[in-house]
Each structure stands twice: as C-alpha cells, then as structure tokens.
Enzyme design. Structure first.
Site, mmCIF file in Angstrom:
data_model
loop_
_atom_site.group_PDB
_atom_site.id
_atom_site.type_symbol
_atom_site.label_atom_id
_atom_site.label_comp_id
_atom_site.label_asym_id
_atom_site.label_seq_id
_atom_site.Cartn_x
_atom_site.Cartn_y
_atom_site.Cartn_z
ATOM 1 N N GLU A 21 -49.743 -24.332 100.646
ATOM 2 C CA GLU A 21 -49.936 -22.461 101.636
ATOM 3 C C GLU A 21 -51.026 -22.668 102.463
ATOM 4 O O GLU A 21 -51.470 -22.017 102.225
ATOM 5 C CB GLU A 21 -50.942 -21.526 100.052
ATOM 6 C CG GLU A 21 -49.578 -21.331 98.758
ATOM 7 C CD GLU A 21 -50.133 -20.613 98.473
ATOM 8 O OE1 GLU A 21 -51.477 -19.458 98.715
ATOM 9 O OE2 GLU A 21 -50.228 -20.111 97.442
ATOM 10 N N GLU A 42 -45.621 -21.712 92.334
ATOM 11 C CA GLU A 42 -46.255 -20.717 91.456
ATOM 12 C C GLU A 42 -45.746 -19.409 91.602
ATOM 13 O O GLU A 42 -44.731 -18.680 91.986
ATOM 14 C CB GLU A 42 -47.906 -20.944 91.968
ATOM 15 C CG GLU A 42 -48.005 -21.787 92.239
ATOM 16 C CD GLU A 42 -49.467 -21.741 93.485
ATOM 17 O OE1 GLU A 42 -50.184 -20.794 93.463
ATOM 18 O OE2 GLU A 42 -50.196 -22.623 94.175
HETATM 19 C C1 FCB Z 1 -52.387 -19.116 95.396
HETATM 20 C C2 FCB Z 1 -52.869 -20.788 95.346
HETATM 21 C C3 FCB Z 1 -53.538 -20.482 93.792
HETATM 22 C C4 FCB Z 1 -53.481 -19.622 92.857
HETATM 23 C C5 FCB Z 1 -53.080 -18.638 93.363
HETATM 24 C C6 FCB Z 1 -53.303 -16.829 92.341
HETATM 25 O O1 FCB Z 1 -52.530 -18.793 96.107
HETATM 26 O O2 FCB Z 1 -51.712 -21.459 95.436
HETATM 27 O O3 FCB Z 1 -54.059 -21.632 93.880
HETATM 28 O O4 FCB Z 1 -55.054 -19.218 93.289
HETATM 29 O O5 FCB Z 1 -52.810 -17.782 94.707
#
Ligand code: FCB
Length: 466
Positions: free
Chosen positions: A176, A371
């Site tokens: 990210e 994620e």
């Molecule tokens: C993302 C991050 C991760 C976590 C989630 C909820 O942006 O990569 O570390 O904080 O959000």
C-alpha cells in the site's frame, strides 16, 4: 457456527478456480513486538508511537501480539485453520538496523526460522518486504520524499531475497504505497506524521522507484521462476451523480488512489490528467530519466487490498464547485450502507467493480486478494470465543464479490484474509480488532473466532471439490 453462514458456500466455491489460494495476512510491526531485541533499531512507527496524541489510547507496538516469541505457536494456528498461504512482512530495522550497512544475522534469523516453520507445516510463505516500518535514520535523512530511500530499499530487499529466495516463491515489494505516501506525508495520520502534500507526491514516485529497482534486482538474482509483485489498496470511486463536477471528483479520486500507481506499473507512464491535477496543487512527480522503465518492470502478481468504496461529489454543501484556494471541491457522500467499527461502509459490489475495472484497464495482470477483512466490536464469551456474525457476513459477501468478478472475467488467484490475529491497528491502537483469531492482550491467549472457522470450512470444502 450458524448454518446460515456456510449456506451459499457451495455456489461461492463453484465460481473459484481449482488452484485458488486460501490464506491469512499479517505485518511485522502489528504483531511482532520485541522492538529492541536481537539488534532491531527503531522504525518510524516506534517514533510515532512515542509522539503524544498520535495513537489512540497511547498504545504502542512494544509487545503487540508477542509474535516474535510465539512464532511456532502462531504457525501451528495457521495450519489448524486450514490455510495454505501465509503473507507476512519483514521488519527492515531488524534485518538492516539503521537502514544502512551490513545485514544483521540475528534479525534475519527470525524470518529464516519462520519460513522453515511454515514449510514444515506445508504452508506457502508469501513475503512482503515493506509494510511501513521505515528505519528511523532513513526518515531523518528525508524519508520517502528523498530519492536515496528508493536505493536503500532495493539494497535491503536484496538482503532478504538472497537469504530466502531458495524457499520463498512469492514476493511483494511494498504494501500500500498510497498509505506510506499520503497518510504518512500528506495527511499526517500515519508515521512519520508529516503534512506536506508536495513531499507526499515525491514519496509516491520514490516508493514506485524503490519497487522497480528491487523488482529488477530480484528478477536478475532469481534462482528460478518466482512470483514478484506489489500490493495496492484500491477501491471503486463512484460519482454522486451524472453532473460533471461529481464525475470529475470521482475521476480525481480514482486517479490518486488507483491509476497513479497502476498506470506507471503496467503502462510505463503516469496518467496525464493526474499530473495536471497535481500541477494545479503545486506538486510534481520527480521523474528522472530511466525511472519509468524501472517502475514498469514486469510483475507476476498484483496484490489487491480492499476494505470499502466511496462515493464522491464535486459540490460542497452550498452547491459550490471550487474551494477558497480555487481548487475543485471533492467530498465523500455516504452510500447509506451498514458500517464496520472503522466507520467504513460495507460495499462488496465496489469490490467486484474494482476487480473488473482492473482486469479491463490492465489486462493480463493476475491478481490475488492480499488483504480483505473488517473490524467489529467483539464480545467474547466466558471461553474467549467470539461469535462474530458481522465479520463472518463481511467475508461471505466479499468472497461472493470476488467470485462474481471472476465470473465477469477477472483473473483472481487467491484470497488472503486480514488478519490472522487481532493486532496493533496503527493509529487506532489495539481497540480496532480485525483478527479472525481473538487475542487477549493480557494473557496473549489466541482463540479462533467464528469467522476463522467459517473460512476454514470454505477453504476445506473448496479443496475437497478439486
Ligand atoms: C490496511 C493495512 C493493514 C491493516 C488494514 C486494516 O490498509 O495494510 O496493515 O491496517 O488496512
């Protein structure tokens, strides 16, 4: 587990490819603790945690989930949940204290053991090289707005790569970069807490350059065909209406959130409309000769992190379309959906739309969901078990969104839930819980929640259908 939660699973699984990967993700600073052990030096997050008012509750990452000392137990936990992939990040200040100089064997040894432990349990290790824990000395030297940080990142990446490339098949350079650049340097909401928009834009370019340099060097040093890529947090930006200012506000949001990363990574140039928007704000991407070729080094997998989508308007509450500075108005308008504990709206259709748009705009790029997950206010029973219906429903609807995107032609090869454990949720500290496993921070006892049992069941059913 309630029967409703697994009903519909058969349909869902039927839409997924046979070799679809199932896994969980974490990051170093959020779970490891042990911030001063075996030669680790402070990262920008240690410094930020020491800044009064920066983190809710004054929480810090010193102990977190104590994963550094409980790693074998946590790997066994992943195995018990039926997951085949574990995505974790490596802490730069453990491997190369101070962000320069030689490798620190004691710090590297932790990841070496972790990889061996995972392989012994039949779990595929997926390494993220950078999940936000920049060595503090590199921030003192200017941080990501400083071009040299990109070269430091590539050097550090090769230390990890050379040690683990014989056993690790999948590599993510950055997690990210939007968060590193914008939350860290423009909005002051993440470490290092700066609010300097033009510097944030320089950080965007240097993060991408660091990715390109590391990717190129890893590729050259690969002992065999490995999967190398980057993970982006991306979403769908919907216009509030068909009115031109609303459409333009959505275009700008999509430009700064998605295209400013994917266009150079895949097409080898920044989007012209975004470059013009930035110029109007007095910011410029500091491109030097050869940078764009490096950034566009081919990748094998795009990691997609998705949490929510938003609707954008180009009108303020009074109907005006420009701010006092003469810049176009951009504001988010609620989609009127239920929200998670993060106050993020639950928008699974935004996930499908996103994945389909990436497949269309950047064809030929395989994706893995690196994620996806949600925070809710968990209430454990007397045994520490959490019947987390909200989180389970979130997984169901978002897995269905992935299956629908595949149905519409997107090439998606796996799904990694965020997160294995409740953990240190950055500026929110420990209050926001994203884990599929509850962590009791007083005892460090781990208890799988209903959502963990649900994902286990789905993964196992899918595997047995192959
Ligand atoms: C993302 C991050 C991760 C976590 C989630 C909820 O942006 O990569 O570390 O904080 O959000």
């Amino acid at each position: 587990m309630s029967t409703t939660s697994v009903s519909g699973a058969a349909d869902l699984i039927a839409g997924l490819p046979a070799d679809f990967r199932w896994g969980v993700a974490t990051s170093a600073y959020q779970i490891e603790g042990a911030i001063a052990e075996d030669g680790r030096t402070p990262s920008i997050w240690d410094t930020y945690c020491d800044t009064p008012g920066a983190i809710d509750n004054g929480d810090v990452g010193d102990v977190a989930c104590d994963h550094y000392h409980r790693m074998p137990e946590d790997v066994a936990l992943i195995k018990s949940l039926g997951m085949d992939t574990y995505r974790f990040s490596v802490a730069w200040p453990r491997v190369q204290p101070h962000g320069k100089g030689p490798v620190n064997p004691a710090g590297l040894a932790f990841y070496d053991k972790l990889v061996d432990e995972l392989l012994a349990q039949g779990i595929d290790p997926w390494v993220t090289l950078y999940h936000w824990d920049l060595p503090q000395e590199l921030e003192d030297a200017g941080g990501w707005p400083n071009r040299d940080t990109a070269y430091r990142f590539a050097d550090y990446s090769m230390m990890v790569f050379d040690a683990l490339k014989d056993r690790v098949n999948t590599w993510t350079t950055l997690n990210e970069p939007w968060c590193s650049a914008m939350l860290g340097y423009a909005y002051g909401a993440h470490a290092p807490g700066r609010r300097e928009f033009p510097r944030a834009i320089e950080a965007v370019h240097h993060l991408l350059l660091g990715h390109g340099l590391a990717t190129t060097r890893m590729r050259e040093a690969s002992p065999r065909k490995l999967d190398i890529g980057i993970t982006l947090n991306v979403a769908t930006a919907y216009p509030a209406s068909d009115a031109a200012p609303d459409v333009d506000a959505a275009r700008r949001a999509d430009g700064m959130g998605r295209r400013i990363y994917l266009d150079p990574l895949v097409h080898g140039h920044y989007p012209a409309d975004v470059v013009a928007d930035l110029a109007a704000e007095g910011a410029e991407l500091p491109i030097q000769k050869g940078d764009l070729e490096l950034i566009a080094a081919p990748i094998d997998v795009l990691g997609v992190n998705y949490y929510f989508s938003q609707k954008f308007s180009g009108f303020d509450e009074d109907g005006k379309t420009t701010t006092d500075d003469g810049l176009p108005v951009s504001r988010t308008i609620p989609l009127n959906k239920p929200r998670t504990a993060m106050d993020w709206e639950i928008v699974p259709e935004g996930f499908t739309d996103l994945l389909v748009s990436i497949a269309k705009d950047y064809p030929g790029l395989p994706m893995v969901i690196t994620e996806n997950g949600s925070a809710f206010e968990d209430t454990p029973d007397e045994n520490g078990f959490v019947a987390d219906e909200g989180r389970t429903a979130y997984f169901t609807s978002h897995l269905a969104a992935v299956a629908e995107a595949i149905n519409q032609g997107a090439d998606i090869r796996g799904y990694l839930a965020w997160s294995l454990l409740d953990n240190f949720e950055w500026a929110y500290g420990y209050v926001k819980r994203f884990g599929i496993v509850r962590v009791d921070y007083d005892t460090q006892v781990r208890t799988p929640k209903q959502s963990a049992l649900y994902l286990k069941e789905i993964a196992e059913r899918h595997r047995s259908n192959r």
